[in-house]
Design a protein around this motif. Structure first.
Motif, mmCIF file in Angstrom:
data_model
loop_
_atom_site.group_PDB
_atom_site.id
_atom_site.type_symbol
_atom_site.label_atom_id
_atom_site.label_comp_id
_atom_site.label_asym_id
_atom_site.label_seq_id
_atom_site.Cartn_x
_atom_site.Cartn_y
_atom_site.Cartn_z
ATOM 1 N N LYS A 1 3.620 -22.264 122.094
ATOM 2 C CA LYS A 1 3.223 -20.965 122.476
ATOM 3 C C LYS A 1 2.016 -20.499 122.039
ATOM 4 O O LYS A 1 0.850 -19.953 122.616
ATOM 5 C CB LYS A 1 4.380 -19.968 122.181
ATOM 6 N N LYS A 2 1.741 -20.720 120.625
ATOM 7 C CA LYS A 2 0.457 -20.232 119.871
ATOM 8 C C LYS A 2 -0.617 -21.098 120.314
ATOM 9 O O LYS A 2 -1.720 -20.514 120.878
ATOM 10 C CB LYS A 2 0.589 -20.821 118.477
ATOM 11 N N TYR B 1 -2.494 -26.160 115.691
ATOM 12 C CA TYR B 1 -1.341 -25.874 116.549
ATOM 13 C C TYR B 1 -1.179 -26.986 117.977
ATOM 14 O O TYR B 1 -0.583 -26.634 118.729
ATOM 15 C CB TYR B 1 -1.282 -24.544 117.119
ATOM 16 N N ASP C 1 8.161 -28.153 118.603
ATOM 17 C CA ASP C 1 7.703 -26.892 118.140
ATOM 18 C C ASP C 1 7.302 -25.831 119.090
ATOM 19 O O ASP C 1 6.312 -25.774 119.522
ATOM 20 C CB ASP C 1 6.874 -27.164 117.064
ATOM 21 N N LYS C 2 8.491 -25.167 119.638
ATOM 22 C CA LYS C 2 8.175 -24.133 120.688
ATOM 23 C C LYS C 2 7.248 -23.008 120.322
ATOM 24 O O LYS C 2 6.469 -22.670 120.956
ATOM 25 C CB LYS C 2 9.525 -23.617 121.282
ATOM 26 N N GLU C 3 7.307 -22.799 118.993
ATOM 27 C CA GLU C 3 6.395 -21.598 118.639
ATOM 28 C C GLU C 3 4.982 -22.243 118.462
ATOM 29 O O GLU C 3 4.042 -21.329 118.947
ATOM 30 C CB GLU C 3 6.723 -21.277 117.107
ATOM 31 N N ASN D 1 2.539 -31.171 116.400
ATOM 32 C CA ASN D 1 3.654 -30.090 116.397
ATOM 33 C C ASN D 1 4.828 -30.399 117.403
ATOM 34 O O ASN D 1 5.171 -29.781 118.200
ATOM 35 C CB ASN D 1 3.437 -28.914 116.545
#
Length: 301
Positions: free
Chosen positions: A45-46, A32, A40-42, A37
């Motif tokens: 966050k991860k 992540y 890539d907001k997700e 990435n």
């Protein structure tokens, strides 16, 4: 703020060892990482959650508090102190100080911590709490720490410009004050604890500020003496070889080792072990000469 299960974030069991936590963190962080990435907001966050989970679970003291108090682990010390004060006042004043009989759960505690609950003056106002300490690992090559240099790290979406001193060692941890999580109720920020993972693919073995290596030496130079070229960390140098140098002989080149941590201009030593190489595939003439030398040696003895 919803409760985040740090064990679930890293995909590990609550009985996981420190090594298993570290392994899981590295695996998840690679997947992540923002560099892999982009936009890539997700994933961003991860990645933040993964770092937060590692910062808590990789610290044995914080992990113990988290296991006991869950999402309120940062306030474990204050809760324990508050509970002791409650017990003291119950014994001394009973319910006169505004205490209810029976047990108090976490919500009662936090209500009192932030202005509600107790009537005694010692509980008025909002206490200040230091922010969460962060833990991060920086992977470098040994060549990166041969000289002092600056580097920008991204910790929880914030860029931090750091000066990495020459001579930092593998596994070393440095504290960077004020670069942890934000304090609450006006309290100070936490600190950042940065650990170094330094790989070494060079021919030199490092021991603190000293370096060690093995250098091949041909038989003729070992027997007759002369000069040979020695590789050092920052270039090559010529050194004299004494006649009759034996296999395994070690020499020391002062100041040709690794920088001494936080001592600008100071270096350790380079220790060199000679590996005397015997000649192969001798010519007829060489065999005759070695035979003659052998006869001379036997005659002299």
């Amino acid at each position: 703020m919803p409760f985040i299960d740090y064990y679930k974030i890293l995909g590990i069991d609550k009985k996981a060892s420190e090594a298993e936590i570290k392994k899981a963190y590295r695996k998840m962080a690679r997947i992540y990482h923002p560099d892999l990435n982009p936009n890539d907001k997700e994933a961003e966050k991860k990645f933040k959650e993964i770092n937060e989970a590692n910062e808590v679970l990789s610290n044995p003291k914080n992990r113990k508090k988290y296991d006991q108090y869950g999402e309120n682990w940062q306030y474990a010390d204050q809760y324990s102190k508050q509970n002791q004060q409650q017990q003291h006042y119950r014994k001394q004043y009973g319910n006169q100080a505004g205490f209810e009989s029976g047990s108090h759960d976490f919500s009662d505690f936090f209500e009192s911590m932030f202005g509600g609950g107790f009537s005694g003056s010692q509980f008025r106002g909002k206490p200040q709490f230091k922010g969460q300490d962060y833990n991060a690992e920086l992977q470098l090559d040994i060549k990166d720490v041969y000289q002092t240099h600056k580097r920008t790290l991204t910790i929880n979406n914030k860029n931090i410009r750091l000066t990495i001193p020459a001579g930092v060692e593998d596994g070393q941890v440095i504290k960077i004050s004020g670069h942890g999580g934000p304090g609450s109720q006006g309290g100070p920020n936490g600190d950042l604890y940065l650990s170094f993972s330094i790989s070494n693919t060079t021919q030199f073995k490092r021991d603190n500020s000293n370096l060690f290596t093995t250098v091949d030496l041909d038989l003729y130079t070992a027997v007759l003496g002369g000069e040979t070229t020695i590789p050092t960390f920052d270039g090559k140098v010529k050194v004299k070889v004494a006649p009759g140098t034996q296999n395994g002989t070690q020499i020391r080149l002062s100041g040709k080792g690794f920088p001494v941590y936080k001592k600008e201009g100071h270096f350790g030593d380079l220790l060199i072990s000679y590996n005397v190489i015997l000649p192969k595939n001798l010519s007829k003439k060489e065999i005759e000469l070695f035979t003659e030398l052998s006869k001379l040696a036997k005659h002299e003895h």
